[in-house]
Design a protein around this motif. Structure first.
Motif, PDB file in Angstrom:
ATOM      1  N   UNK A 188      50.619  21.183  33.353  1.00 51.04           N
ATOM      2  CA  UNK A 188      49.967  21.626  34.624  1.00 51.04           C
ATOM      3  C   UNK A 188      51.204  22.372  35.344  1.00 51.04           C
ATOM      4  N   UNK A 189      51.096  23.738  35.526  1.00 44.74           N
ATOM      5  CA  UNK A 189      52.086  24.253  36.086  1.00 44.74           C
ATOM      6  C   UNK A 189      51.998  24.187  37.833  1.00 44.74           C
ATOM      7  N   UNK A 190      53.175  24.000  38.340  1.00 48.43           N
ATOM      8  CA  UNK A 190      53.199  23.685  39.639  1.00 48.43           C
ATOM      9  C   UNK A 190      53.180  25.132  40.619  1.00 48.43           C
ATOM     10  N   UNK A 191      52.784  26.115  39.898  1.00 48.94           N
ATOM     11  CA  UNK A 191      52.660  27.235  40.854  1.00 48.94           C
ATOM     12  C   UNK A 191      51.264  28.030  40.079  1.00 48.94           C
ATOM     13  N   UNK A 192      50.406  28.691  41.031  1.00 54.39           N
ATOM     14  CA  UNK A 192      49.409  29.544  40.567  1.00 54.39           C
ATOM     15  C   UNK A 192      49.818  31.006  40.906  1.00 54.39           C
ATOM     16  N   UNK A 193      50.002  31.845  39.871  1.00 52.00           N
ATOM     17  CA  UNK A 193      50.526  33.122  40.184  1.00 52.00           C
ATOM     18  C   UNK A 193      49.747  34.133  39.429  1.00 52.00           C
ATOM     19  N   UNK A 194      48.279  34.451  40.117  1.00 48.76           N
ATOM     20  CA  UNK A 194      47.305  35.201  39.032  1.00 48.76           C
ATOM     21  C   UNK A 194      47.898  36.340  38.739  1.00 48.76           C
ATOM     22  N   UNK A 195      48.446  37.105  39.346  1.00 44.04           N
ATOM     23  CA  UNK A 195      48.868  38.622  38.568  1.00 44.04           C
ATOM     24  C   UNK A 195      49.788  38.401  37.571  1.00 44.04           C
ATOM     25  N   UNK A 196      50.515  37.361  37.588  1.00 42.71           N
ATOM     26  CA  UNK A 196      51.441  37.263  36.736  1.00 42.71           C
ATOM     27  C   UNK A 196      50.988  36.343  35.315  1.00 42.71           C
ATOM     28  N   UNK A 197      50.128  35.481  35.778  1.00 42.98           N
ATOM     29  CA  UNK A 197      49.828  34.480  34.735  1.00 42.98           C
ATOM     30  C   UNK A 197      48.609  34.785  33.870  1.00 42.98           C
ATOM     31  N   UNK A 198      47.515  35.734  34.734  1.00 42.78           N
ATOM     32  CA  UNK A 198      46.253  36.056  34.054  1.00 42.78           C
ATOM     33  C   UNK A 198      46.425  37.261  33.271  1.00 42.78           C
ATOM     34  N   UNK A 199      45.459  37.335  32.553  1.00 44.51           N
ATOM     35  CA  UNK A 199      45.178  38.795  31.744  1.00 44.51           C
ATOM     36  C   UNK A 199      44.307  39.592  32.553  1.00 44.51           C
ATOM     37  N   UNK A 200      43.459  40.666  32.006  1.00 43.66           N
ATOM     38  CA  UNK A 200      42.512  41.292  32.712  1.00 43.66           C
ATOM     39  C   UNK A 200      41.162  41.086  32.162  1.00 43.66           C
ATOM     40  N   UNK A 201      40.430  40.768  33.237  1.00 47.27           N
ATOM     41  CA  UNK A 201      38.842  40.242  32.860  1.00 47.27           C
ATOM     42  C   UNK A 201      38.193  40.488  34.121  1.00 47.27           C
ATOM     43  N   UNK A 202      36.821  40.938  33.874  1.00 45.68           N
ATOM     44  CA  UNK A 202      36.148  41.272  34.863  1.00 45.68           C
ATOM     45  C   UNK A 202      35.387  39.788  35.459  1.00 45.68           C
ATOM     46  N   UNK A 203      35.720  38.676  34.981  1.00 43.37           N
ATOM     47  CA  UNK A 203      35.474  37.254  35.541  1.00 43.37           C
ATOM     48  C   UNK A 203      36.640  37.067  36.317  1.00 43.37           C
ATOM     49  N   UNK A 204      37.864  37.455  36.227  1.00 40.18           N
ATOM     50  CA  UNK A 204      38.985  37.123  37.163  1.00 40.18           C
ATOM     51  C   UNK A 204      38.950  37.552  38.707  1.00 40.18           C
ATOM     52  N   UNK A 205      39.220  36.751  39.394  1.00 37.59           N
ATOM     53  CA  UNK A 205      39.324  37.215  40.878  1.00 37.59           C
ATOM     54  C   UNK A 205      40.639  38.087  41.116  1.00 37.59           C
ATOM     55  N   UNK A 206      41.356  37.745  40.484  1.00 39.21           N
ATOM     56  CA  UNK A 206      42.620  38.556  40.547  1.00 39.21           C
ATOM     57  C   UNK A 206      43.105  38.930  39.014  1.00 39.21           C
ATOM     58  N   UNK A 207      43.197  39.938  38.681  1.00 32.84           N
ATOM     59  CA  UNK A 207      43.641  40.441  37.440  1.00 32.84           C
ATOM     60  C   UNK A 207      45.163  40.443  37.296  1.00 32.84           C
ATOM     61  N   UNK A 208      45.781  40.224  35.843  1.00 33.00           N
ATOM     62  CA  UNK A 208      47.001  40.050  35.738  1.00 33.00           C
ATOM     63  C   UNK A 208      47.347  40.774  34.767  1.00 33.00           C
ATOM     64  N   UNK A 209      48.957  40.565  34.254  1.00 33.05           N
ATOM     65  CA  UNK A 209      49.531  41.336  33.254  1.00 33.05           C
ATOM     66  C   UNK A 209      50.219  40.505  32.368  1.00 33.05           C
ATOM     67  N   UNK A 210      49.725  39.236  32.168  1.00 29.44           N
ATOM     68  CA  UNK A 210      50.542  38.329  31.340  1.00 29.44           C
ATOM     69  C   UNK A 210      50.875  38.656  29.956  1.00 29.44           C
TER      70      UNK A 210
END
Length: 560
Positions: free
Chosen positions: A287-309
């Motif tokens: 479990x990562x100690x940081x949540x960075x949505x834009x960096x750790x997420x992909x793109x999805x309509x279900x995401x609050x913040x879309x990202x570029x991982x």
């Protein structure tokens, strides 16, 4: 007493003249900086600076600068200032000022006075001839200062008297209605002020050096410093602009703390696929100690913040694959050409070929990858990560070869002779003496190449691009996809033959799409700027790693 008094007067004059020349140099640098700021719209031409309207203020500073330079030249010619001018400013300066005043007088005659073709050509020729005569015929102190000061004074007077104001515009004559061109102050003023600052700054630096050889050197140094400073300023402005635009979407939703980040499952399995035998397997969750949505997420309509991982992962794998292909081949070829091959027609052909390859447009490499590589990886040609790696590797190869060869050629022959005198073999000399000494140069070449290929878009469009909005599950998983087979090549990796995305490709697609809410991604503009910022950070990170590696090898070489 009289001699002492005269000496004091001469010293006072010299000190005052030096102060005037130094002030002129400083003022030219200030005007150049203000012109850059106005060009990037950091300085408003319709506003005020220090309580004074910007355009008249710039004009007044140009007039002051031109008058100071002309005054110094006149003082030198009248021997009120102790200088050492040459007999002439030279043919180069004469040609430069001839071209400048030919253009200036031609524009005034044709656009302001409305003279015909014959009239403006005659006026421009007279202006150019007069500038050449004033520059090349008198002594250097007059020839270097009067044309430059007159240029700055003329441009400054036009701006100071309102000839060019905030509401001014210019539509050059000679264009048809379908090709009409209109020039505004936000374009003309920064260019004019910057150019005048360079020309007059050069003349002021020559005056500060007392003309002659020293003055010419100072003038050349000033031009180099101002241009280098402008390049650095443009770089910082570009980075700052992208940072200001992209920082908000990139930092959206960032939280730090134990257990706040996503869960990653790390698995180590040893499986023989063709025998369907699993020798052992280990897995555990992190479990990562940081949540960075834009960096750790992909793109999805279900995401609050879309990202570029997925795009970050694709970019990293592209660079790793290209470096793994290009560096061994490039360094090995450089070793052969430098240490083993005899200098002749073959090596000359290789030099020409590598230089031609490095200057080849990237789209040509992309066409090569699409036409030659794609049909050879799958039965039906399709884009793949492996094709993108190899294409970028071929782009990187020429620079690695060129820089590695130059770095090895720069190693003194005394090193090789001393090693041979100790009875060391040729290969041992290359491995233990030449390569360590050339390693900083080799790393520099790799750094430059990686900085180029990490931001390339055209080859990826044709060889690798697999989508604009990619989910986290679609990120390239190269490490976990190796398989053993009984048939050649015995080790396979299906992930390498799949299309994926990368930061430059995704940014290109985001700009090209511009489909707003129909894409499922809200705030498309901020998403683009966030992607651009992440791409810039990734490229600069590669540079930082390369620079640190180069410094490590340099320190290691110094210690040895």
């Amino acid at each position: 007493m009289t001699g002492a008094t005269e000496t004091g007067v001469v010293r006072g004059r010299a000190s005052t003249a030096k102060t005037v020349a130094a002030a002129a140099v400083g003022l030219s640098a200030l005007l150049f900086a203000l012109a850059l700021a106005a060009g990037f719209e950091l300085l408003s031409l319709t506003g005020r600076l220090a309580g004074v309207p910007t355009i008249p203020l710039l004009g007044g500073l140009l007039v002051t600068l031109g008058a100071a330079v002309i005054a110094f030249g006149a003082g030198s010619r009248l021997e009120l200032v102790e200088t050492d001018p040459s007999r002439s400013a030279g043919l180069v300066a004469g040609t430069l000022f001839t071209g400048i005043w030919f253009v200036v007088t031609g524009l005034v005659a044709s656009q302001t006075l409305g003279l015909g073709t014959v009239g403006w050509l005659a006026a421009a020729s007279l202006g150019g001839a007069a500038a050449f005569a004033v520059t090349a015929l008198p002594r250097e102190d007059v020839g270097s200062t009067v044309p430059a000061g007159a240029l700055a004074g003329s441009v400054g007077l036009v701006m100071l008297t309102g000839g060019i104001g905030p509401d001014w515009s210019w539509s050059p004559a000679g264009f048809s209605d379908a090709q009409s061109v209109t020039v505004f102050p936000r374009v003309v003023i920064p260019i004019a002020v910057a150019f005048c600052a360079l020309v007059v700054g050069w003349a002021a630096a020559k005056a500060y050096g007392g003309f002659g050889a020293r003055g010419r050197h100072l003038g050349a140094y000033l031009l180099i410093y101002l241009n280098a400073g402008s390049i650095i300023a443009v770089l910082f402005v570009l980075v700052a602009f992208v940072f200001a635009k992209g920082i908000d979407p990139v930092m959206a939703g960032v939280t730090v703390g134990l257990g706040v980040g996503p869960t990653t499952t790390l698995a180590v399995d040893l499986v023989i696929p063709f025998a369907d035998v699993r020798l052992f397997g280990l897995s555990y969750d992190v479990v990562w100690p940081v949540s960075w949505p834009f960096v750790m997420n992909g793109a999805s309509i279900l995401n609050d913040v879309n990202g570029v991982w997925p795009a970050i992962v694709g970019t990293i794998w592209l660079v790793v694959g290209a470096v793994a292909l290009a560096v061994p081949l490039g360094v090995g070829s450089a070793i052969f050409l430098t240490e083993y091959a005899e200098r002749g027609r073959f090596t000359q052909v290789v030099e020409v070929a590598t230089n031609a390859l490095w200057s080849t447009p990237s789209i040509v490499f992309g066409l090569f990858g699409a036409a030659f590589l794609l049909p050879r990886f799958t039965p039906t040609p399709k884009k793949s990560l492996l094709a993108g790696m190899i294409t970028l590797g071929f782009m990187l190869l020429p620079l690695v070869l060129i820089t590695a060869r130059e770095a090895m050629l720069s190693v003194p022959d005394e090193y090789r002779d001393a090693s041979a005198a100790l009875g060391v073999s040729k290969w041992q000399t290359v491995r233990s003496v030449v390569l360590p000494a050339a390693m900083p140069g080799v790393v520099t070449g790799v750094i430059l190449g990686v900085g180029r290929i990490a931001g390339e878009t055209a080859p990826l469009i044709l060889t690798m691009g697999g989508g604009t909005f990619v989910t986290v599950d679609q990120a390239a998983s190269v490490v976990d996809s190796f398989q053993l087979t009984l048939s050649p090549p015995f080790v396979t990796n299906p992930e390498l033959t799949q299309a994926t995305t990368a930061l430059p490709y995704q940014l290109y697609q985001l700009i090209l799409a511009n489909v707003g809410q129909s894409s499922g991604i809200e705030n498309m503009d901020t998403f683009r700027w966030g992607t651009a910022l992440v791409l810039l950070v990734v490229v600069l990170s590669f540079y930082a790693i390369g620079i640190a590696t180069r410094q490590y090898f340099r320190r290691k070489l110094d210690y040895e």
